[in-house]
Design an enzyme around this catalytic site. Structure first.
Site, PDB file in Angstrom:
ATOM      1  N   TYR A  47       0.987  -1.148   0.010  1.00 23.20           N
ATOM      2  CA  TYR A  47      -0.195  -0.085  -0.208  1.00 23.20           C
ATOM      3  C   TYR A  47       0.922   1.093  -0.153  1.00 23.20           C
ATOM      4  O   TYR A  47       1.707   0.897   0.562  1.00 23.20           O
ATOM      5  CB  TYR A  47      -0.631   0.098   1.445  1.00 23.20           C
ATOM      6  CG  TYR A  47      -2.345  -1.087   1.405  1.00 23.20           C
ATOM      7  CD1 TYR A  47      -4.106  -0.413   0.707  1.00 23.20           C
ATOM      8  CD2 TYR A  47      -2.081  -2.491   1.332  1.00 23.20           C
ATOM      9  CE1 TYR A  47      -4.089  -1.788   0.563  1.00 23.20           C
ATOM     10  CE2 TYR A  47      -2.716  -3.036   1.608  1.00 23.20           C
ATOM     11  CZ  TYR A  47      -4.224  -2.979   0.839  1.00 23.20           C
ATOM     12  OH  TYR A  47      -5.129  -3.716   0.602  1.00 23.20           O
ATOM     13  N   GLU A  48      -0.190   1.786  -0.329  1.00 26.77           N
ATOM     14  CA  GLU A  48       1.977   3.467  -0.717  1.00 26.77           C
ATOM     15  C   GLU A  48       1.516   3.686   0.218  1.00 26.77           C
ATOM     16  O   GLU A  48       2.323   4.987   0.684  1.00 26.77           O
ATOM     17  CB  GLU A  48       1.223   4.476  -2.246  1.00 26.77           C
ATOM     18  CG  GLU A  48      -0.322   5.037  -1.663  1.00 26.77           C
ATOM     19  CD  GLU A  48      -1.502   5.643  -2.648  1.00 26.77           C
ATOM     20  OE1 GLU A  48      -1.003   5.423  -3.521  1.00 26.77           O
ATOM     21  OE2 GLU A  48      -2.289   6.436  -1.943  1.00 26.77           O
ATOM     22  N   SER A  49       0.746   3.836   1.425  1.00 26.08           N
ATOM     23  CA  SER A  49       1.394   4.200   2.919  1.00 26.08           C
ATOM     24  C   SER A  49       1.844   4.299   3.523  1.00 26.08           C
ATOM     25  O   SER A  49       2.753   4.445   4.598  1.00 26.08           O
ATOM     26  CB  SER A  49      -0.211   4.029   3.315  1.00 26.08           C
ATOM     27  OG  SER A  49      -0.513   3.010   3.874  1.00 26.08           O
TER      28      SER A  49
END
Lengths: 258, 276, 276, 258
Positions: D57-59
């Protein structure tokens, strides 16, 4: 060489050098510490007049508080006692390069009259050096980016030369104004602390001049240990000899670091 | 996913003659055992990459494995010179050694560019020094917004990077803590990677300051207890400072070095080497 | 060294009309209380910077604090649109909003360049998209070694960056864990910084995955319990997902938003705001 | 819309879409997951045929293993169950940009016949849009750098257009060869999974053609939901209806995620 304080305390010229270097560090300053003499001086400062000195080592530690002298730049004690441990790229990119560090504390194999440092090769031919030295390490960017640079080095005709064989780290280049021309943001070497005294750049020319003599050392002695025609500051002063507290702390540090 | 192999198998499979090989570990976690295994397998013509070529590369260079060294600081930390390195540079013994010399900031950024899939990195560096005169992998670049001149260095993408870590789990996920240096970047920049670890465990208990390399970012993992000696592995053993001093006496002369090579590298049995 | 102040004092001292202000926190640890304090202090003409302008910036934009937004994704995550943001862009209400639009990769690298003291960053990005036609802070740069074309974006150096963290010690050292987003870079890139924290403690007990910002890299720290609500603070409280849905009904109409502003921001007492 | 399996199990077209998308993911692949439909599909795949699917996930999470659907891209459960949590710059620079991710899983507000994605503005005038959408987020670089891209999107004439109003993320540009010309390294969209069927780029032209129909859907229905003259693959096939296990797992996931 040994000298004698008023209290008849005997100390070596190396001890005087470390103590003079430690005194140059202000409390609360952020100091990028090279191993060897600079590390000794920085740790001494933190245990005497500068308890809040922030020690930064290129191995990736911010705010190390070692209780003995680290044996290497990446001694485990530096990580274990640090406020933060970071990667090596981060040290250089996020902390050194933007100018967050007050003082870069460097050694030198060769130093010239404009404070340029050589730790690469002795001799004129890079491809066939007389002596191959370790190389640059973190020094070029420490010398470029710290707000100022202190150099700690033993003084001799061999190491204090008119022009370094190789510019590993820029001091004042070929003189006043060169750092600005090269885009170097820090002030460069403002102090060179040796076993004989202290040299500072002349405000007009940026050439290193003798500004302070350690106890028991005479000007002629320093000139003889310098490979250029060393000028003497009109404000030449004497270094106060080591206090008993300074000496005791230094010796305890070195003993514990063995 | 990383495969768990023996040290001999890992080096045998991943390190080939003529490769660009990086062994990283900044004072801490230096992959000494892997370096000696490369010597044992008599690799040749390697381009060795390392920010701080210290004892581990003095050994590889003295054994004649390298034709080129890319580095930023070559010394025996806290002791003095690397005699095998100097002998190779100054006298071409046992084989000539080409050098490509950078600063730490330059080397670190070259790995960062390599790990990032970029062809180059930008830094404030080298300005006014003599390094760009002798190192053609330092160029200038102009900021397209401000017009400022900065230094550019090309990405490092070794054929294989080798590091040492504290632990891996059986799936090959690698856990490192303490000083992590430039190891993550070295592994991610490389085409292949070998991680030697103190131990392979069932579960990686989280540790403050840890860095985890997922198994799928690593090629091979080998369990090599004490594989960083004489450097140290935080949580496992301390740095053997005496050995660094001792190395000076071994490395100083060709004879004593060759005795060491025979005794400690070539004549050792597999079980002595792996510590198991 | 960071000074420990109240939220009102921190915002009052560090955020000025016309400033470039970044509030960061990627889903986790969004500094909502600080955002509302900026509204309470009626700051104007701000250039707001944030990768993911979500509710916190919908509030600032709706309250008329901003003249420009630099961002890469503006929405109410998991819910839908930001109605105040859309009203400002589409209708200029309550004041026109200029936008400077990037991708996440571009914004992240702009902060990295800012934190690194570099004027620009290089990435593989934007190629073939319509963003460079409308965003003049995207240019091309040529690799001096390979000749490859890459994207360049200028550094972000906000006048002030504001983040929320779990803890600080009394000396002002800040500790964050869980998703750390781009907060370190935002603080290091800024001229001044304010960190709101859940609590100020005597000693920062190490936590796996922690990031520590030394006190000397931060300007002010303010203790603001629950200062990230409705986002979350790992180890303290969960995300209030219902509030994100609820915000849709508040933000949708100018009336309901203005009621909210009056009730929840301007008419609140200091003690309600600080949660103490 | 509902349909009926052989076992008389009723399911929605959205469920069929999620299940078809999940099936497209291979076990052990590294998948960069956008929130919403892609996240549902990726988590379903991990709980059915692809237990070793790596979710990124880009987080800042590598290898998240959530036991419910994350409510947002930065849901705490993603960090708590990840193999590694990293900063957002590191996600993009060290993991996405070098091409380490197999599949980028994206949604779209508008999609055109070459698989280009618009999530920025509806309308021709960027400065005065008809509808202001959220913007790019991580999508342009996900679309550029993943080895291939799967798009999951509900099909309608409004969203499936001849040419997107704004190219936020490049699919196949204006046709075959454009990605190479633009220096984009991944293969781009290889699958577009909708509530009606599956589209794939024609190998000769890179134009999206209908290659698979979900159970109970006819070609004409898909053409009517497409804003360009949709071509049909000569190898048009039928999607197998959801199995009971797939449906049960999907529903349990969605229930737990509430």
């Amino acid at each position: 060489m040994t000298a004698t304080t008023e209290a008849q305390q005997t100390y070596t010229s190396d001890e005087m050098m470390s103590i003079a270097a430690a005194r140059a560090l202000g409390d609360g300053q952020r100091c990028f510490v090279g191993i060897g003499l600079p590390s000794t001086a920085a740790n001494l400062a933190r245990r005497t007049h500068a308890p809040d000195l922030v020690l930064i080592y290129e191995s990736g530690t911010l705010g190390s508080k070692p209780d003995r002298l680290p044996a290497s730049i990446g001694d485990g004690i530096l990580a274990e006692t640090a406020d933060a441990v970071i990667s090596v790229p981060e040290v250089f990119n996020y902390w050194l390069q933007p100018g967050r560090i007050d003082v870069g504390f460097l050694g030198a194999a060769q130093l010239d009259k404009f404070g340029n440092i050589n730790t690469t090769v002795i001799g004129d031919d890079y491809a066939n050096p007389k002596v191959r030295l370790p190389g640059a390490g973190g020094a070029p960017e420490i010398a470029a980016s710290c707000r100022e640079v202190f150099v700690v080095v033993r003084q001799s005709k061999r190491s204090f030369v008119d022009r370094v064989d190789f510019v590993t780290s820029v001091g004042h280049g070929s003189g006043k104004g060169d750092r600005e021309r090269l885009g170097l943001r820090g002030a460069g070497p403002t102090l060179v602390i040796t076993d004989l005294g202290i040299l500072r750049p002349d405000p007009e020319t940026s050439e290193l001049v003798l500004s302070q003599l350690h106890e028991g050392v005479e000007v002629e002695q320093v000139r003889e240990a310098t490979g250029w025609d060393l000028k003497v500051s009109p404000d030449l002063s004497r270094t106060a000899p080591p206090s008993e507290a300074e000496l005791a702390t230094l010796r305890a540090l070195k003993e514990a670091g063995k | 996913m990383a495969e768990i192999v023996s040290l001999a198998e890992g080096v045998g499979r991943l390190v080939h003659d003529g490769d660009v090989v990086a062994l990283e570990g900044f004072t801490h976690l230096i992959p000494h055992a892997a370096g000696q295994e490369i010597i044992r397998q008599r690799r040749r013509d390697l381009t060795l990459v390392r920010m701080t070529p210290d004892i581990v590369y003095d050994q590889l260079i003295g054994a004649g494995c390298a034709r080129k060294l890319i580095f930023s600081w070559g010394g025996n930390p806290g002791v003095g010179s690397l005699h095998r390195f100097r002998d190779a540079v100054q006298n071409g013994w046992p084989v000539p050694l080409e050098i490509e010399e950078h600063s730490h900031a330059g080397m670190a950024n070259r790995y960062v560019a390599g790990a990032s899939g970029l062809p180059f990195a930008v830094l404030r560096g080298y300005s006014g020094t003599d390094l760009p005169k002798h190192t053609d992998t330092i160029k200038q670049i102009t900021c397209p917004f401000t017009g400022e001149q900065l230094a550019a260095v090309p990405a490092l993408n070794p054929d294989v990077s080798i590091i040492h870590a504290q632990r891996a789990d059986r799936a090959g996920n690698v856990q490192i803590w303490g000083l992590v240096g430039v190891q993550k970047e070295a592994v991610l920049a490389a085409k292949r990677s070998l991680v030697t670890v103190e131990e392979v465990v069932d579960e990686l208990e989280p540790v403050p300051g840890q860095l985890v390399l997922p198994s799928w970012a690593v090629t091979c993992v080998a369990e090599v207890p004490h594989g960083a000696h004489p450097s140290y592995a935080q949580g496992y053993y301390d740095r053997d400072n005496a050995y660094y001093e001792h190395w000076d006496s071994i490395g100083r002369k060709r004879d004593s070095f060759e005795d060491w090579l025979r005794e400690k590298v070539f004549d050792r049995t597999d079980s002595e080497v792996t510590g198991k």
